[in-house]
Scaffold this active site. Structure first.
Site, short mmCIF file in Angstrom:
data_model
loop_
_atom_site.label_atom_id
_atom_site.label_comp_id
_atom_site.label_asym_id
_atom_site.label_seq_id
_atom_site.Cartn_x
_atom_site.Cartn_y
_atom_site.Cartn_z
N CYS A 191 42.11 34.79 39.62
CA CYS A 191 43.35 34.95 40.37
C CYS A 191 44.30 33.80 40.06
CB CYS A 191 43.08 34.98 41.87
SG CYS A 191 44.61 35.11 42.81
N THR A 235 45.93 39.63 36.29
CA THR A 235 47.35 39.49 35.95
C THR A 235 47.61 38.30 35.01
OG1 THR A 235 47.62 38.22 37.98
CG2 THR A 235 48.16 40.55 38.07
N ASN A 287 35.86 37.65 41.20
CA ASN A 287 37.20 37.35 40.68
C ASN A 287 37.27 35.88 40.29
OD1 ASN A 287 39.93 37.20 40.16
ND2 ASN A 287 40.55 37.30 42.31
C1 LIG Z 1 49.99 43.03 44.76
C2 LIG Z 1 48.75 42.75 43.96
C3 LIG Z 1 47.69 42.10 44.56
C4 LIG Z 1 46.53 41.82 43.83
N1 LIG Z 1 45.49 41.20 44.44
C5 LIG Z 1 44.32 41.00 43.75
C6 LIG Z 1 43.20 40.44 44.39
O1 LIG Z 1 43.21 40.14 45.58
N2 LIG Z 1 42.06 40.24 43.65
C7 LIG Z 1 42.00 40.59 42.32
O2 LIG Z 1 40.95 40.40 41.69
N3 LIG Z 1 43.06 41.13 41.70
C8 LIG Z 1 44.22 41.36 42.37
N4 LIG Z 1 45.30 41.93 41.73
C9 LIG Z 1 45.19 42.27 40.31
C10 LIG Z 1 44.83 43.75 40.11
O3 LIG Z 1 43.58 44.04 40.69
C11 LIG Z 1 44.82 44.11 38.62
O4 LIG Z 1 43.84 43.33 37.96
C12 LIG Z 1 46.16 43.87 37.95
O5 LIG Z 1 47.21 44.16 38.84
C13 LIG Z 1 46.35 44.69 36.65
O6 LIG Z 1 46.34 46.05 36.89
P1 LIG Z 1 47.70 46.93 37.12
O7 LIG Z 1 48.62 46.60 36.00
O8 LIG Z 1 47.25 48.35 37.15
O9 LIG Z 1 48.27 46.49 38.43
C14 LIG Z 1 46.46 42.20 42.46
C15 LIG Z 1 47.54 42.87 41.86
C16 LIG Z 1 48.68 43.15 42.60
C17 LIG Z 1 49.83 43.85 41.91
#
Ligand SMILES: Cc1cc2nc3c(=O)[nH]c(=O)nc-3n(C[C@H](O)[C@H](O)[C@H](O)COP(=O)(O)O)c2cc1C
Ligand SMILES: Cc1cc2nc3c(=O)[nH]c(=O)nc-3n(C[C@H](O)[C@H](O)[C@H](O)COP(=O)(O)OP(=O)(O)OC[C@H]3O[C@@H](n4cnc5c(N)ncnc54)[C@H](O)[C@@H]3O)c2cc1C
Ligand SMILES: Cc1cc2nc3c(=O)[nH]c(=O)nc-3n(C[C@H](O)[C@H](O)[C@H](O)COP(=O)(O)OP(=O)(O)OC[C@H]3O[C@@H](n4cnc5c(N)ncnc54)[C@H](O)[C@@H]3O)c2cc1C
Ligand SMILES: Cc1cc2nc3c(=O)[nH]c(=O)nc-3n(C[C@H](O)[C@H](O)[C@H](O)COP(=O)(O)O)c2cc1C
Ligand code: FES
Ligand code: FES
Lengths: 304, 246, 304, 246
Positions: free
Chosen positions: C130, C193, C127
């Protein structure tokens, strides 16, 4: 409503209230003026103007996405001459400021448009960020050095204050914001649309004939608020904030983040009277909060 | 104009087609449309043709296709709908005085033609996929001098395309105007047929819309080499002026 | 359902189906395994692991936005040792692949974690994107040269294939994608994100204690699909696509755009059984379309 | 567990508070909560305390605050709701056997305390903004040995804070346990009071939630120097272990 002071000033131009239409979402004012009096607005920003008429991209040009719109209009407009001869005279009938959004394909074209607009309009907004055209547009808008140069050269031809409209499709929007400032911009507007794509899973074809388009609407609001806040932190230029504003409280959110005025875009497409309604809701919000003047709200965000 | 309208009648015409009657105070013309907010979670309005209008009551019918029409169909009698309209330019009925007029509709294209058929003397040619999808036959029979039904699979009426029926009907040489609404291939073929025979023809076109009032420039179609807005310059166009090969 | 071949291969690792959990949205699998059998999934990608335990950011850490979520968890996790000792053994009980998402604050930290993971997991996801931590994270992820370097150095320590997770907060995602490829990445995952902000207009305070957070959910889907398509066009690496997938048809959209597998993130937060339901819906979609094998769907987008 | 539940009763307790009874087959414990999908256009679920449970019927009450609770309140009897639950750790009632237990609720914090009061012998101290916001007084009277009402503006019952009433009540020295739910300042003060007097106390905390099941780590509060998940390690915590000054 008269006890609340809604006036704001963008580079010396006083708007009677902070509500502006976002370019491309109300045409040149003809149509929505049947729904309310445009004199209710702080300013009307017209559809992007190019030197010569442009026919725009093939249809379909719109797709709905969750809480958003993808569009690929591609700057369809009748060109500068038509604007000067027709739209401008109509807009002048209203007691509101006129912002001409210009979107030339080259620096020279933008300079020529700005020069010929002279002081026929109140403000010029330079669109360096349209994602829907091959040359110009976003190519300028994502490169700070280019933004600085184009701003400088267009500013040189401007008889009225120049607003530079920034693209959100960048790693660091403070870089392009600072570049525009260095180039002599009098104000900044942000954000334009984010580049997006939608594929119809039944046909495997992109819904837009242009394949990609610009994402707008409430979906992008958190990104827009963040960028307005970042830019407000790094420059003293007035900001016209936009991106997903559909209510008076949304407008307030952008002003709290640091915007001097706000533009309403996609909301007009859903509701032709959006501009007026948002203005009234913002006034109600200010009353409820006991804020006498909208300029007192600006930049009041309390960072945690 | 924006109107908050009460639904006073809801009926289901066939498996996926609903028919609403709403209170509506602006008098529309045949061929005009309304632009409807479908409910929470659907952002854009959806354009729907005006199917009928009578003393403050507007009727429209629609097929459930995607999220928008699904949400719309969830409404019940007594609910309120946010409707923009009447919008667009309707049919030009001036030209249809002299001879016989024929309306040609395919699927959901039949709805604006009913309102039109109430206003002018006309025969109707209506096409559907299959027998179960045949709707509004009685409505059209009550206002048209003849109604020809065609189905793609031959399960009801003529087995084949409305354009085949039209071609046959035009052989009589009494028809002076044709009004059509339906899928693109059908419209294209009708343009060809009427152009060949020199018959006045108007088409009601569809395009994905944003504002519905001519402000956002998304809903264009090519007409005489230029992009025209379907919501403002149409939805009804003279067949002759529509460029299909774009 | 057995007649449809759902298997896909990511850098030589065969997943029984293309549905993966997105890091951070299902913890380390304990909780959702009460809602369905994790063996139903192609792979489980765990919450970002750091070398030492991290407590994460102050709450509130979540805000709802139109069709989206803003989060600022900030990599709260119990550290590598805990993962190796506890979570891993639990996950091994399921017949699914395990992807360890690692998020060290420095290159060295990531190298150490990768090295110590050895081949205890099936794949490692790095990652570099972040948005919720000060050092590391997005700083790496937006600079192509840095992406290349960190990929190279971490790859060197990896005993299993390395996936690099890209940030969407960039001007041109094909640049970072190519950099990761040059650094030796075996696969790419996108998107993480988008940085966003929400301000409570009653208090003028950002809703997240961290002020900014990462935007996910259906709101960002058009941006994610566009980026997956762009990256698929410029590299031959397998892609795990994600961003707003909440249905089987959404999953199909990403695969049509060029993804080999897809990850479900925010949907899990709304519905703990989302992964299973999306898998079943994707199967139904393939049946309806008469597509015998999901790999036949990959990259079938018909560009206009 | 995910459940699709039918609303069998809807009542309005006061201007902005609604009370729903739904069919629900999992037996919950006092202090647990449910996580509810509010309707189209609202993405995340909303956590709501379980107010009562009786032979397959679960009761919950909620104040309309923002978009989510507004949409939820639009539902009617007969509608279905998608509910996750029962979730979280409820109250520890083992400690309340010996002496008198007191439940202290402020505003919407009273709801989980009603379910608890049905299970243990208790007195209730309930605080509201003003007279018009006083709700569930009769419910509590029917299950508690005494009910003390306080209003912020003195328009009903004691004029002042529930914490003032509690302080007074504790002087009798017969109270051995306190269970509280309400706004943060109230909870903080109750922690202080009970700690000073060495009385067992549990607090039901609120935090913005995502998943509600312990998977996403967003809903944390500080407890013994560490971030604990309110949805999984709580919502009920021992007052002693909650660190408010974070
Ligand atoms: C509550 C939350 C926590 C997340 N924590 C991480 C994380 O620890 N490491 C990571 O690489 N991405 C993290 N993400 C990002 C997700 O893995 C993903 O890339 C992103 O949410 C887009 O996908 P989605 O729209 O289906 O949620 C997190 C997303 C959410 C919503
Ligand atoms: C002038 C006009 C009149 C119409 N009259 C009728 C009518 O009387 N009865 C009826 O059933 N349908 C009519 N339609 C088609 C109707 O608007 C679409 O079926 C409807 O918009 C589909 O929305 P959806 O959300 O259910 O489908 P989706 O496919 O999920 O819609 C996604 C997007 O595509 C747009 N879209 C999809 N199909 C069409 C289409 N055929 N034309 C324009 N936009 C489309 C939608 O508006 C929406 O923005 C008319 C269309 C136009 C332009
Ligand atoms: C364990 C628990 C039990 C609860 N029990 C009840 C109850 O029985 N009755 C009742 O009326 N309320 C209860 N609440 C508070 C209730 O969840 C919020 O009032 C509700 O989520 C507000 O949603 P909204 O969309 O109307 O408001 P908005 O303010 O628009 O919500 C925006 C976001 O903030 C979150 N949020 C806002 N306020 C709170 C809050 N106080 N706590 C947690 N999240 C919040 C929402 O969930 C949503 O994600 C409880 C909260 C928790 C954590
Ligand atoms: C249909 C449509 C057409 C647009 N055309 C233009 C344009 O011509 N020039 C321009 O600078 N921005 C254009 N925009 C972008 C808007 O001005 C605005 O920056 C963007 O939509 C974000 O605001 P919103 O979310 O309120 O719509 C257009 C947006 C839409 C939706
Ligand atoms: S839909 Fe906006 S111009 Fe036609
Ligand atoms: S809400 Fe997801 S862990 Fe508590």
């Amino acid at each position: 409503m008269n006890d609340i002071d809604l006036t704001v000033s963008i580079a010396g131009v006083t708007l009677k209230n902070p509500i502006v239409t976002a370019s491309g979402t109300v045409g040149n004012g003809w149509e929505i003026s049947r729904y309310y009096d445009l004199s209710e607005l702080g300013a009307v920003c017209v559809k992007s103007i190019t030197l010569n008429p442009r026919e725009g991209n093939r249809p379909p040009r719109i797709a709905e996405t969750p809480s958003g719109i993808l569009n690929s209009v591609g700057l369809q407009n009748k060109g500068l001459d038509f604007f000067l001869k027709n739209d401008l005279n109509n807009l002048r009938k209203f007691d509101t400021k006129i912002i001409a959004n210009i979107s030339g394909g080259t620096i020279e074209e933008n300079c020529e448009i700005a020069g010929r607009l002279g002081n026929e309009v109140d403000l010029i907004e330079l669109n360096v960020s349209c994602p829907n055209v091959k040359q110009g547009g976003i190519a300028f808008g994502t490169n700070p050095a280019m933004v600085k140069e184009i701003t400088q050269r267009v500013k040189d031809k401007c008889k009225v204050p120049l607003i530079v409209k920034l693209s959100p499709n960048v790693t660091d929007i403070t870089e392009t914001a600072k570049a525009a400032r260095q180039g002599g911009a009098d104000a900044l507007s942000l954000i334009n649309t984010l580049i997006g794509m939608k594929i119809d899973v039944n046909t495997a074809k992109p819904v837009l004939a242009n394949n990609i388009g610009g994402l707008s609407g409430p979906a992008i609001r958190p990104i827009a608020v963040r960028m307005v806040w970042q830019v407000a932190c790094c420059t003293d230029l007035p900001i016209i904030g936009m991106g997903g504003i559909i209510s008076g409280e949304d407008a307030a959110e952008f002003i709290i983040a640091g915007a001097t005025a706000v533009a309403v875009g996609s909301a007009n497409i859903v509701n032709p009277a959006a501009g007026l309604e948002i203005k009234n809701q913002l006034t109600d919000y200010l009353k409820r909060k006991g804020i006498q003047s909208v300029s007192k709200l600006r930049g009041t965000v309390k960072i945690n | 104009m924006k109107n908050i309208c009460k639904i006073i009648k809801k009926t289901q015409l066939c498996k996926e087609v609903f028919d609403f009657e709403v209170e509506f105070s602006h008098r529309p013309l045949p061929g005009q449309f309304i632009h409807v907010l479908c409910g929470d979670g659907v952002f854009l309005r959806r354009p729907i043709s005006i199917c009928d209008y009578n003393e403050g009551i507007l009727r429209f019918s629609f097929a459930v296709r995607g999220e928008g029409t699904k949400r719309l169909a969830n409404h019940n009698e007594g609910d309120m709908l946010d409707i923009l309209g009447p919008l667009g330019r309707g049919f030009d009925t001036g030209k249809s005085g002299e001879g016989t007029a024929v309306v040609v509709g395919g699927g959901i294209g039949i709805f604006p033609l009913y309102f039109l058929s109430k206003r002018i003397k006309t025969e109707a040619i209506l096409g559907f996929r299959t027998k179960d999808a045949v709707i509004m036959e009685d409505d059209f029979k009550s206002v048209c001098s003849a109604v020809h039904i065609a189905t793609d699979d031959g399960s009801y009426g003529f087995h084949g395309l409305v354009t085949d029926v039209l071609q046959g009907r035009l052989e009589k040489a009494d028809v002076t105007s044709v009004y059509a609404c339906g899928p693109m291939p059908m419209m294209k073929e009708i343009k060809r047929i009427t152009e060949d025979m020199g018959i006045f023809c108007q088409l009601s076109l569809e395009q994905r819309m944003g504002c519905g009032i001519g402000a956002c420039s998304v809903c264009v179609c090519k007409s005489k080499g230029e992009y025209k807005k379907v919501c403002q310059n149409g939805p009804v166009f003279n067949a002759r002026e529509v460029d299909f090969d774009e």
